[in-house]
Scaffold this motif. Structure first.
Motif, PDB file in Angstrom:
ATOM      1  N   ARG A  72       0.813  -1.215   0.000  1.00 41.68           N
ATOM      2  CA  ARG A  72       0.000   0.000   0.000  1.00 41.68           C
ATOM      3  C   ARG A  72       0.852   1.274   0.000  1.00 41.68           C
ATOM      4  O   ARG A  72       0.480   2.278  -0.593  1.00 41.68           O
ATOM      5  CB  ARG A  72      -0.910   0.016   1.235  1.00 41.68           C
ATOM      6  N   ARG A 241       8.450  12.167   1.087  1.00 38.64           N
ATOM      7  CA  ARG A 241       7.551  12.191   2.254  1.00 38.64           C
ATOM      8  C   ARG A 241       8.128  11.418   3.441  1.00 38.64           C
ATOM      9  O   ARG A 241       8.707  10.354   3.256  1.00 38.64           O
ATOM     10  CB  ARG A 241       6.201  11.556   1.893  1.00 38.64           C
ATOM     11  N   GLY A 248      -1.440   8.524   6.526  1.00 38.98           N
ATOM     12  CA  GLY A 248      -2.685   8.810   5.806  1.00 38.98           C
ATOM     13  C   GLY A 248      -3.013   7.771   4.747  1.00 38.98           C
ATOM     14  O   GLY A 248      -4.165   7.658   4.328  1.00 38.98           O
ATOM     15  N   TYR A 249      -2.012   7.018   4.291  1.00 40.02           N
ATOM     16  CA  TYR A 249      -2.248   6.010   3.252  1.00 40.02           C
ATOM     17  C   TYR A 249      -3.205   4.915   3.747  1.00 40.02           C
ATOM     18  O   TYR A 249      -3.794   4.203   2.953  1.00 40.02           O
ATOM     19  CB  TYR A 249      -0.932   5.361   2.839  1.00 40.02           C
ATOM     20  N   PHE A 250      -3.323   4.784   5.069  1.00 44.45           N
ATOM     21  CA  PHE A 250      -4.122   3.678   5.617  1.00 44.45           C
ATOM     22  C   PHE A 250      -5.518   4.112   6.032  1.00 44.45           C
ATOM     23  O   PHE A 250      -6.331   3.301   6.415  1.00 44.45           O
ATOM     24  CB  PHE A 250      -3.375   3.055   6.811  1.00 44.45           C
ATOM     25  N   GLN A 252      -8.449   5.050   4.538  1.00 41.89           N
ATOM     26  CA  GLN A 252      -9.359   5.121   3.397  1.00 41.89           C
ATOM     27  C   GLN A 252     -10.785   5.154   3.938  1.00 41.89           C
ATOM     28  O   GLN A 252     -10.992   5.196   5.147  1.00 41.89           O
ATOM     29  CB  GLN A 252      -9.138   3.899   2.498  1.00 41.89           C
TER      30      GLN A 252
ATOM     31  N   GLY B  33      -6.011   9.787  -3.777  1.00 38.51           N
ATOM     32  CA  GLY B  33      -6.151   8.392  -3.355  1.00 38.51           C
ATOM     33  C   GLY B  33      -4.867   7.649  -3.035  1.00 38.51           C
ATOM     34  O   GLY B  33      -4.790   6.440  -3.264  1.00 38.51           O
ATOM     35  N   ALA B  34      -3.848   8.318  -2.475  1.00 36.62           N
ATOM     36  CA  ALA B  34      -2.624   7.586  -2.129  1.00 36.62           C
ATOM     37  C   ALA B  34      -2.944   6.486  -1.127  1.00 36.62           C
ATOM     38  O   ALA B  34      -3.672   6.709  -0.162  1.00 36.62           O
ATOM     39  CB  ALA B  34      -1.595   8.535  -1.522  1.00 36.62           C
ATOM     40  N   GLY B  35      -2.422   5.322  -1.387  1.00 39.67           N
ATOM     41  CA  GLY B  35      -2.680   4.194  -0.490  1.00 39.67           C
ATOM     42  C   GLY B  35      -3.882   3.386  -0.908  1.00 39.67           C
ATOM     43  O   GLY B  35      -4.106   2.297  -0.378  1.00 39.67           O
ATOM     44  N   ASN B  36      -4.667   3.912  -1.841  1.00 37.98           N
ATOM     45  CA  ASN B  36      -5.824   3.162  -2.329  1.00 37.98           C
ATOM     46  C   ASN B  36      -5.398   2.428  -3.600  1.00 37.98           C
ATOM     47  O   ASN B  36      -5.372   2.991  -4.687  1.00 37.98           O
ATOM     48  CB  ASN B  36      -6.996   4.109  -2.611  1.00 37.98           C
ATOM     49  N   SER B  63      -0.050  11.172  -6.151  1.00 35.18           N
ATOM     50  CA  SER B  63      -1.172  10.864  -5.258  1.00 35.18           C
ATOM     51  C   SER B  63      -0.885  11.335  -3.837  1.00 35.18           C
ATOM     52  O   SER B  63       0.253  11.289  -3.376  1.00 35.18           O
ATOM     53  CB  SER B  63      -1.442   9.359  -5.249  1.00 35.18           C
ATOM     54  N   PHE B  64      -1.954  11.749  -3.157  1.00 35.45           N
ATOM     55  CA  PHE B  64      -1.852  12.247  -1.783  1.00 35.45           C
ATOM     56  C   PHE B  64      -2.790  11.456  -0.884  1.00 35.45           C
ATOM     57  O   PHE B  64      -3.848  11.033  -1.330  1.00 35.45           O
ATOM     58  CB  PHE B  64      -2.272  13.726  -1.710  1.00 35.45           C
ATOM     59  N   PRO B  65      -2.464  11.340   0.400  1.00 38.84           N
ATOM     60  CA  PRO B  65      -3.431  10.750   1.331  1.00 38.84           C
ATOM     61  C   PRO B  65      -4.686  11.618   1.391  1.00 38.84           C
ATOM     62  O   PRO B  65      -4.592  12.845   1.475  1.00 38.84           O
ATOM     63  CB  PRO B  65      -2.696  10.768   2.671  1.00 38.84           C
ATOM     64  N   GLN B  66      -5.850  10.972   1.339  1.00 37.60           N
ATOM     65  CA  GLN B  66      -7.099  11.728   1.257  1.00 37.60           C
ATOM     66  C   GLN B  66      -7.297  12.674   2.440  1.00 37.60           C
ATOM     67  O   GLN B  66      -7.757  13.799   2.278  1.00 37.60           O
ATOM     68  CB  GLN B  66      -8.290  10.760   1.174  1.00 37.60           C
TER      69      GLN B  66
END
Lengths: 293, 419
Positions: A72, A241, A248-250, A252, B33-36, B63-66
């Motif tokens: 991820r 980063r 934040g990647y986790f 959703q 949608g980073a991580g998606n 992409s960036f974390p939402q």
């Protein structure tokens, strides 16, 4: 009589250790929950939260969350970035802030008291209040690189390092420590013809082990654990980063709880290793500064 | 010499073949949608197809974390560092247009005529953004629950009235089978509150702000209808119909599936996962509290930044991305509502007779956009706090009056936000 007194003392010690052990267990719970949960699938992890099973490695245990977490997010890249930024910042910070502290304590120049007061006054300014002005400054700063002069520091490592090198707390730590060093040593070195830089490098710094450890520990924890807002606004590319932004990647719409726990476990490893390596200095630093990490 | 000639020829041929690629202008694009992984693959596929389909532009995605995306965009706008193509959450679009972050979308509006209303970002009469999907909220229920409690199945044409809905909750509560009759997902105190709960207020006849002028919330958020809504809202928690703000994420995720909740107010993004666990799940329309049954509309959309040097290239990409095949691919992969009826027919879930087709109808017929005003970003936060406070027992009238004062002060401070 002596036997009774000895037995009482033993009981008191037992009670004290029991209380301390219970407190330690309470403080360990979040860490244990994090590590144990990182091995459970989301369904089980959430179901276990209502019982003591949340702290036990039971049920469907696997490394799936770790595998998925690495898919991820580029965890290795984030960890490298954070460790590198932390190490460079701390090294430069100790060098420059100790020089500043040395100047405030040992050099005789007019206005140093006022300047030191101004520096210390910045301790009460929260970073959030200067984030936007600082962003505007760094987005327009020049940099001379291999390709000539570039304008703007966004999306670089230096923008995550340079603004954090000098801080009032680190300077304050050095000033306080240097004040207690024996003046006779400094004066003797000066009489023998040593320059101020030689006094700094050969007399003061070799005697400053405790404050160096304190400053390094506090700064490292701040740089590794708390770098979120600033990189969020000055770094748009993934390659630069740090780990905290990676959290934040986790998050959703359907939060990947197990993967999140795996990520948190992984990024805690450098901090735990650093703590174990510096355990004595860490405890001494908290005792001497009264600052909680 | 012969060797040199061969090398030179090879270089010349390579240069000639590489000519069109070198002429391509790079377009930067930011995505939330980073991580998606699923969304990342789909966006990557669209970008890859677009880049291969023509020789003028190359899109490069970052992409960036939402959760931190909006902050990153705002900071980049301040620093003059915006990309060419941005995606944005629908209700934020007016604010970004008003603040000068994005420019009108230079595409033929006829091409988006068939898109769901919630997928079009229109501000000041101009199209600024377009979405590949919409999201919808429905009342999750089990067929077996309705049968056991003797409840009729509400439909889009004949939804439950407010009284019927409360009677359903009373029946569920009286059955003693459920920990709570109704779950609203109160632990998620972000955009979920205005998105999911303001339609209840609107169904009562109130609103977050007076949409006739967008210059005040007076009367809309604290009038009689809003007070009736507030009293109903507080009753849900005070009388134990629904878990409050301290609900755990675990309960919110599993509560309906494990049978702790009789009904749940939830988004279509949870529908596929719920269908896998609950055989007889039904997605029911919102109840009608007197002024129509409504749900929130508007999801993520693409637009062109105001500072883009290549708006025609950015628009070309967006036009390329809104093909039915991509809309359907997003829908199939994530469960979102496709933006057009024709795309819906290409999907597994939303085609006629599909298990989620009801959501397309909900989006088309019930969806009400959140207030289309730059002030919405502040109003959403004020509304969220007011609803949480009321749920936690604060006085309804005082809380709504205070919310109105805060919203009106913000509107005045910003000179009416251009309305």
């Amino acid at each position: 009589m002596a036997e009774i007194s000895s037995r009482n003392r033993g009981l008191r010690l037992f009670a004290r250790y029991l209380v301390l052990a219970l407190v330690a267990v309470v403080f360990m719970f979040p860490l244990v929950f994090m590590v144990v949960s990182s091995f459970k699938p989301d369904g089980q992890l959430l179901a276990d939260t209502s019982s003591f099973r949340a702290f036990l490695p039971v049920g469907d245990i696997s490394l799936d969350n770790y595998r998925a977490a690495f898919e991820r997010a580029p965890i290795g890249q984030f960890m490298f970035n954070s460790v590198m930024i932390t190490m460079v910042t701390v090294t430069l910070s100790i060098g420059i802030c100790s020089l500043a502290g040395f100047s405030f304590v040992f050099l005789d120049w007019s206005g140093r008291g006022v300047i030191l007061s101004i520096v210390l006054a910045t301790l009460i300014i929260p970073f959030e209040t200067i984030a936007v002005p600082l962003l505007l400054v760094v987005s327009r700063l020049p940099w001379v690189g291999l390709d000539g002069v570039e304008w703007g520091w966004l999306n670089t490592y230096r923008v995550q390092i340079v603004p954090w090198i000098v801080d009032a707390l680190t300077i304050f730590l050095f000033v306080q420590y240097f004040k207690d060093l024996p003046r006779e040593l400094i004066e003797a070195a000066r009489v023998e013809g040593a320059s101020w830089l030689q006094v700094y490098a050969r007399i003061v710094m070799p005697l400053s082990g405790p404050v160096l450890a304190t400053a390094a520990i506090l700064k490292s924890l701040k740089m590794y654990n708390e770098q979120y807002l600033w990189p969020l606004i000055v770094v748009q590319d993934e390659a630069h980063r740090p780990i905290m932004v990676g959290l934040g990647y986790f998050f959703q719409l359907n939060v990947a709880w197990g993967e999140l726990m795996a990520y948190l476990t992984l990024i805690s490893v450098p901090v735990l290793a650093f703590y174990l390596f510096m355990q004595r200095a860490f405890i001494a630093s908290i005792a001497s500064t009264g600052v909680k990490g | 010499m012969k060797k040199l000639t061969i090398i030179t020829s090879a270089l010349l041929i390579g240069t000639a073949l590489g000519g069109p690629a070198l002429a391509q202008t790079e377009l930067s694009m930011w995505y939330h949608g980073a991580g998606n992984e699923v969304e990342g693959k789909l966006i990557g596929q669209i970008v890859s197809d677009f880049n291969a389909s023509q020789s003028d532009w190359t899109v490069v995605v970052e992409s960036f974390p939402q959760e931190s995306y909006n902050d990153s965009v705002t900071a980049a706008a301040l620093a003059g560092n915006l990309p060419d193509i941005l995606d944005m959450d629908g209700p934020n679009m007016p604010n970004w247009a008003w603040a000068g972050y994005v420019q009108p979308l230079p595409i033929d509006e006829a091409k988006v005529a068939s898109f769901l209303p919630g997928t079009k970002g229109i501000w000041d009469g101009q199209l600024y953004s377009i979405g590949l999907w919409d999201a919808a909220v429905a009342l999750y229920a089990r067929k077996s629950t309705l049968d056991e409690l003797g409840l009729r199945v509400p439909t889009l044409d004949a939804p439950w009235t407010g009284e019927e809905f409360m009677a359903a909750l009373d029946a569920a509560k009286a059955s003693g089978k459920y920990e709570y009759a109704f779950d609203l997902g109160m632990n998620d105190m972000g955009e979920w509150y205005p998105y999911a709960f303001s339609p209840f207020l609107q169904s009562f006849g109130g609103d977050i702000v007076d949409r006739s002028t967008y210059k005040t919330a007076e009367g809309a958020l604290n009038g009689d209808a809003a007070l009736a809504f507030g009293a109903w809202w507080q009753k849900l928690f005070a009388e134990g119909y629904a878990p409050g703000t301290s609900e755990s994420p675990a309960d919110q995720t599993n509560g309906f599936i494990d049978g702790s909740f009789a009904f749940q107010w939830n988004g279509n993004w949870r529908a596929v996962a719920t269908m896998a666990e609950v055989d007889d799940v039904m997605f029911l329309p919102a109840p009608d509290f007197g002024n129509g049954n409504k749900i929130g509309g508007g999801s993520w959309q693409f637009g062109v930044s105001a500072t883009s040097d290549n708006p025609e290239g950015a628009a070309a990409f967006i036009e390329f991305a809104i093909q039915d095949t991509y809309l359907a691919a997003f829908s199939d992969a994530i469960g979102l509502v496709p933006s057009t009826p024709s795309a819906a027919q290409l999907t597994e879930n939303y085609k006629e007779g599909g298990p989620l087709a009801v959501f397309f109808g909900l989006s088309n017929e019930q969806a009400l956009l959140r207030p289309v005003t730059p002030g919405y970003v502040v109003q959403a936060k004020v509304f969220t706090k007011a609803l949480a406070d009321i749920a936690n027992g604060a006085d309804v009238a005082d809380t709504l009056d205070a919310a109105v004062d805060e919203i009106d002060a913000d509107i005045q401070k910003n000179d009416g936000y251009g309305h």
